[in-house]
Design a protein around this motif. Structure first.
Motif, short mmCIF file in Angstrom:
data_model
loop_
_atom_site.label_atom_id
_atom_site.label_comp_id
_atom_site.label_asym_id
_atom_site.label_seq_id
_atom_site.Cartn_x
_atom_site.Cartn_y
_atom_site.Cartn_z
N ILE A 93 0.84 -1.20 0.00
CA ILE A 93 0.00 0.00 0.00
C ILE A 93 0.88 1.25 0.00
N MET A 96 2.59 1.59 -3.46
CA MET A 96 1.67 1.99 -4.51
C MET A 96 1.23 3.44 -4.34
N ILE A 110 -2.08 -11.75 -1.33
CA ILE A 110 -2.36 -10.52 -2.07
C ILE A 110 -3.54 -10.78 -2.99
N GLU A 113 -7.19 -8.49 -7.27
CA GLU A 113 -7.43 -7.14 -7.80
C GLU A 113 -6.16 -6.29 -7.88
N TYR A 114 -5.11 -6.71 -7.20
CA TYR A 114 -3.83 -5.99 -7.26
C TYR A 114 -2.94 -6.50 -8.40
N ARG A 115 -3.29 -7.62 -8.99
CA ARG A 115 -2.42 -8.30 -9.94
C ARG A 115 -1.99 -7.45 -11.13
N HIS A 117 -1.58 -4.24 -11.19
CA HIS A 117 -0.99 -2.96 -10.76
C HIS A 117 0.40 -3.11 -10.16
N ALA A 151 -1.24 2.52 -10.83
CA ALA A 151 -1.37 1.79 -9.57
C ALA A 151 -1.79 2.72 -8.45
N LEU A 155 -5.25 2.55 -6.26
CA LEU A 155 -5.21 2.51 -4.81
C LEU A 155 -6.10 3.60 -4.21
N LYS A 159 -9.04 1.75 -2.60
CA LYS A 159 -8.56 1.30 -1.30
C LYS A 159 -8.35 2.41 -0.28
#
Length: 174
Positions: A93, A96, A110, A113-115, A117, A151, A155, A159
Motif C-alpha cells: 500500500i 503503490m 495478495i 485485484e492488485y495483480r 498494478h 497503480a 489505490l 482502497k
C-alpha cells in the motif's frame, strides 16, 4: 531500485542483493532502508558492489519522498513459507501510494485485484529475481511512470479510507 522495510534474511534480502549483483549494469543502484538481522550482510555486499547502498533507517515523513524519487520499489518475500498464504505486506500500500512502480513476489495473501498494478517476480530464486529486475528496469521511463501512476490511481480510487467507507455504506444500505 529501492527496498524499504525489514532488512531480514527471512524477507528475501539476500536473494534481492544477489539477484541485483548478477545484473551487469553500472547505471543502476540498489538503495536499502530499514533495520534487521541482514544489515551487516548488506553493508558487506556494498563493499563488494558499489551500486548497493545501505541507507539506514529514514523517518516516515522522508520515506514517501525517497520512494517517489526511486525508479522501482521492490518486495522479495519468499513465497514458500506458510505465513505468506495469509500475508499482505502493508508495504505494498505504501509503495503503490507513492506512484512509483512496484515489483514483488506473488504472495498468496495478495488479492487478485492488485495483480494488474504490480510487476511480479515469476519465482523467488536469485536468477529469477535478477532476470525480472533487469527486464523491468529496461522498460521505457514513460511506461514505468504510467504504470506507477495507474497503480496509485487504483489505490486511491479503490482502497482509500473514503473508498472503503463508501463501499461499507453501500453494503449496509443494500
Amino acid at each position: 531500485i529501492m527496498y524499504a522495510g525489514g532488512v531480514y534474511e527471512k524477507y528475501g534480502i539476500h536473494t534481492l542483493v544477489e539477484g541485483f549483483r548478477a545484473i551487469k549494469n553500472e547505471n543502476i543502484e540498489l538503495d536499502i532502508y530499514g533495520p534487521g538481522d541482514a544489515v551487516q550482510y548488506v553493508k558487506s555486499s556494498s563493499l563488494v558492489d558499489r551500486r548497493i547502498r545501505y541507507c539506514g533507517v529514514a523517518p516516515a515523513d522522508e520515506m514517501l519522498q525517497l520512494e517517489q524519487s526511486a525508479s522501482l520499489l521492490v518486495i522479495t518475500r519468499p513465497t514458500d513459507e506458510e505465513y505468506t498464504k495469509y500475508s499482505f505486506p502493508s508495504k505494498i500500500i505504501e509503495y503503490m501510494a507513492s506512484g512509483t512502480p512496484v515489483l514483488s513476489t506473488k504472495l498468496a495473501g495478495i488479492p487478485d485485484e492488485y495483480r494488474n498494478h504490480i510487476f511480479w517476480f515469476d519465482e523467488g530464486s536469485v536468477s529469477a529475481v535478477s532476470s525480472r529486475l533487469k527486464e523491468v528496469i529496461e522498460k521505457d521511463d514513460q511506461e514505468l511512470y504510467e504504470f506507477g501512476k495507474a497503480a496509485q490511481k487504483f489505490l486511491l480510487a479503490e482502497k482509500s479510507a473514503q473508498a472503503i467507507a463508501a463501499k461499507l455504506i453501500k453494503f449496509l444500505y443494500s
